[in-house]
Design a protein around this motif. Structure first.
Motif, PDB file in Angstrom:
ATOM      1  N   GLN A 252      -2.320  -4.719   5.262  1.00 41.07           N
ATOM      2  CA  GLN A 252      -1.489  -5.914   5.192  1.00 41.07           C
ATOM      3  C   GLN A 252      -1.252  -6.333   3.747  1.00 41.07           C
ATOM      4  OE1 GLN A 252      -3.667  -8.659   7.624  1.00 41.07           O
ATOM      5  NE2 GLN A 252      -3.080  -7.686   9.550  1.00 41.07           N
ATOM      6  N   GLN A 253      -2.267  -6.188   2.904  1.00 39.10           N
ATOM      7  CA  GLN A 253      -2.108  -6.515   1.487  1.00 39.10           C
ATOM      8  C   GLN A 253      -1.118  -5.581   0.813  1.00 39.10           C
ATOM      9  OE1 GLN A 253      -6.059  -6.454  -0.184  1.00 39.10           O
ATOM     10  NE2 GLN A 253      -6.753  -8.204   1.023  1.00 39.10           N
ATOM     11  N   GLU A 254      -1.136  -4.305   1.183  1.00 41.67           N
ATOM     12  CA  GLU A 254      -0.205  -3.341   0.606  1.00 41.67           C
ATOM     13  C   GLU A 254       1.231  -3.659   1.006  1.00 41.67           C
ATOM     14  OE1 GLU A 254      -0.162  -0.725  -1.409  1.00 41.67           O
ATOM     15  OE2 GLU A 254      -2.251  -0.942  -1.996  1.00 41.67           O
ATOM     16  N   GLN A 255       1.419  -4.093   2.228  1.00 40.06           N
ATOM     17  CA  GLN A 255       2.765  -4.323   2.747  1.00 40.06           C
ATOM     18  C   GLN A 255       3.327  -5.686   2.367  1.00 40.06           C
ATOM     19  OE1 GLN A 255       2.240  -3.698   6.939  1.00 40.06           O
ATOM     20  NE2 GLN A 255       2.292  -1.469   6.784  1.00 40.06           N
ATOM     21  N   ALA A 256       2.483  -6.581   1.876  1.00 38.84           N
ATOM     22  CA  ALA A 256       2.923  -7.933   1.547  1.00 38.84           C
ATOM     23  C   ALA A 256       3.632  -7.940   0.190  1.00 38.84           C
ATOM     24  CB  ALA A 256       1.731  -8.892   1.536  1.00 38.84           C
ATOM     25  N   GLY A 257       4.944  -7.960   0.208  1.00 35.60           N
ATOM     26  CA  GLY A 257       5.711  -8.063  -1.025  1.00 35.60           C
ATOM     27  C   GLY A 257       5.671  -6.832  -1.902  1.00 35.60           C
ATOM     28  N   ASN A 258       5.282  -5.695  -1.361  1.00 31.11           N
ATOM     29  CA  ASN A 258       5.205  -4.466  -2.143  1.00 31.11           C
ATOM     30  C   ASN A 258       6.355  -3.546  -1.737  1.00 31.11           C
ATOM     31  OD1 ASN A 258       4.517  -2.184  -3.586  1.00 31.11           O
ATOM     32  ND2 ASN A 258       2.352  -2.237  -3.007  1.00 31.11           N
ATOM     33  N   LEU A 259       7.235  -3.228  -2.697  1.00 28.56           N
ATOM     34  CA  LEU A 259       8.375  -2.367  -2.386  1.00 28.56           C
ATOM     35  C   LEU A 259       7.948  -0.929  -2.117  1.00 28.56           C
ATOM     36  CD1 LEU A 259      10.997  -3.631  -4.994  1.00 28.56           C
ATOM     37  CD2 LEU A 259      10.886  -4.143  -2.557  1.00 28.56           C
ATOM     38  N   PHE A 260       6.848  -0.512  -2.712  1.00 30.08           N
ATOM     39  CA  PHE A 260       6.364   0.848  -2.531  1.00 30.08           C
ATOM     40  C   PHE A 260       4.885   0.822  -2.131  1.00 30.08           C
ATOM     41  CE2 PHE A 260       9.691   0.851  -5.766  1.00 30.08           C
ATOM     42  CZ  PHE A 260      10.612   1.701  -5.186  1.00 30.08           C
ATOM     43  N   PRO A 261       4.596   0.371  -0.899  1.00 33.60           N
ATOM     44  CA  PRO A 261       3.191   0.275  -0.482  1.00 33.60           C
ATOM     45  C   PRO A 261       2.567   1.655  -0.298  1.00 33.60           C
ATOM     46  CG  PRO A 261       4.652  -0.152   1.368  1.00 33.60           C
ATOM     47  CD  PRO A 261       5.524  -0.044   0.161  1.00 33.60           C
ATOM     48  N   GLU A 262       1.301   1.740  -0.634  1.00 35.04           N
ATOM     49  CA  GLU A 262       0.570   2.977  -0.418  1.00 35.04           C
ATOM     50  C   GLU A 262       0.052   3.024   1.019  1.00 35.04           C
ATOM     51  OE1 GLU A 262      -2.502   3.679  -3.204  1.00 35.04           O
ATOM     52  OE2 GLU A 262      -1.238   3.370  -4.971  1.00 35.04           O
ATOM     53  N   ALA A 263       0.015   4.215   1.562  1.00 31.50           N
ATOM     54  CA  ALA A 263      -0.494   4.382   2.916  1.00 31.50           C
ATOM     55  C   ALA A 263      -1.990   4.101   2.960  1.00 31.50           C
ATOM     56  CB  ALA A 263      -0.213   5.791   3.414  1.00 31.50           C
ATOM     57  N   VAL A 264      -2.427   3.386   3.989  1.00 36.00           N
ATOM     58  CA  VAL A 264      -3.839   3.079   4.185  1.00 36.00           C
ATOM     59  C   VAL A 264      -4.272   3.702   5.504  1.00 36.00           C
ATOM     60  CG1 VAL A 264      -5.566   1.272   4.480  1.00 36.00           C
ATOM     61  CG2 VAL A 264      -3.665   0.932   2.895  1.00 36.00           C
ATOM     62  N   ARG A 265      -5.237   4.575   5.437  1.00 41.19           N
ATOM     63  CA  ARG A 265      -5.737   5.215   6.659  1.00 41.19           C
ATOM     64  C   ARG A 265      -6.599   4.227   7.436  1.00 41.19           C
ATOM     65  NH1 ARG A 265     -10.343   7.646   8.381  1.00 41.19           N
ATOM     66  NH2 ARG A 265     -10.117   9.270   9.978  1.00 41.19           N
ATOM     67  N   VAL A 266      -6.247   3.995   8.699  1.00 45.26           N
ATOM     68  CA  VAL A 266      -7.010   3.088   9.558  1.00 45.26           C
ATOM     69  C   VAL A 266      -7.948   3.932  10.415  1.00 45.26           C
ATOM     70  CG1 VAL A 266      -6.885   1.325  11.344  1.00 45.26           C
ATOM     71  CG2 VAL A 266      -5.098   1.446   9.588  1.00 45.26           C
ATOM     72  N   PRO A 267      -9.253   3.817  10.217  1.00 45.97           N
ATOM     73  CA  PRO A 267     -10.196   4.663  10.960  1.00 45.97           C
ATOM     74  C   PRO A 267     -10.351   4.217  12.400  1.00 45.97           C
ATOM     75  CG  PRO A 267     -11.399   3.094   9.610  1.00 45.97           C
ATOM     76  CD  PRO A 267      -9.942   2.903   9.284  1.00 45.97           C
TER      77      PRO A 267
END
Length: 283
Positions: A252-267
């Protein structure tokens, strides 16, 4: 020798390329159809709920709820309860989930015990998972909330920090807080109320755990501590619960206002499928 004008040659080449681009390429895209299972158990809950769906290709959109699954929860003594499909909520319908549930009176959830979940569909999809409920919640008397005040210009903030003891071997925790502030009408200012929510996921290490300091509210009006309070919901969780929610928080932090969010692996810990089945014990 007559030559075609250069602009005509370029036009002819562009037309040929455009025609070539119209040829459709029907390439097979591999996709593994799996169940997606999300569920959490706790001794404090009155209902065990598990959401079930099928995974969906990213480019198709929508969701695929599973309404005909056989969902069962098994206790350590071998007793089993079947979770029944419930009516969809608006959120479930939007996200493509079907929620299955059973009252805990049919299968009590006890601290320190391991529970096994199985999900199967008539189409042959099967998945399973297991989790162990943390042995004991943190005693409420051992949870300390410390308050402080800070000023920035004409704004005044009240902050709080939560501290609690950890087991010698360490553990994992989820902390949810709700703060309420009521500012009175003072000096011609308009009265207002404000509710603020906060969440943190913290690992223990055998020493007292201290959550990050959090601001309750900033206001230009004089702050009235007598009209504010904080509610804290502290849970001791298993490792799977902690890893899953920490990854979701980072996503959620990556996707909040980030034009190029990094992928986060959800275990996850679901065998034969995707998702999470985990446990917590709330103070």
């Amino acid at each position: 020798m007559n030559r075609a004008p250069r602009p005509f040659v370029l036009f002819l080449l562009a037309a040929l390329l455009a025609g070539a681009c119209k040829q459709a390429a029907d390439l097979p895209v591999p996709f593994d159809d799996k169940l997606v299972v999300v569920g959490f158990v706790s001794p404090q809950d009155t209902l065990v709920q598990v959401a079930v769906a099928r995974n969906q290709p990213l480019w198709t959109g929508g969701g695929r709820a599973v309404t005909d699954a056989d969902v069962r929860l098994t206790a350590p003594d071998g007793s089993t309860a079947r979770l029944m499909a419930r009516a969809f909520t608006r959120s479930d319908s939007a996200n493509g989930w079907c929620r299955y549930a059973v009252p805990v009176r049919e299968l009590p959830i006890r601290a320190g015990e391991t529970y096994r979940l199985t999900v199967a569909t008539p189409a042959g999809l099967r998945s399973r998972a297991a989790c162990t409920v943390p042995a004991a919640p943190v005693p409420a008397a051992d949870v300390q909330i410390e308050f402080d005040s800070e000023s920035f210009g004409n704004q005044r903030f009240r902050t709080f920090r939560v501290t609690w003891p950890d087991d010698p071997g360490g553990g994992f925790f989820s902390l949810n807080s709700v703060s309420y502030v009521e500012a009175p009408a003072t000096g011609g200012r308009t009265p207002y109320t404000c509710v603020t929510y906060g969440t943190a996921y913290l690992p223990g290490s055998g020493v007292p755990v201290q959550a990050p300091e959090r601001a309750i509210q900033g206001t230009n009006a004089p702050f009235n501590p007598a009209r504010s309070f904080v509610q804290v919901f502290l849970c001791r969780t298993d490792r799977a619960y902690y890893d899953y929610h920490l990854a979701l928080s980072r996503q959620q932090q990556e996707q909040a206002g980030n034009l190029f969010p990094e992928a986060v692996r959800v275990p996850g810990n679901v065998e034969g499928g995707l998702g999470i089945f985990a446990a917590y014990n709330q103070t």
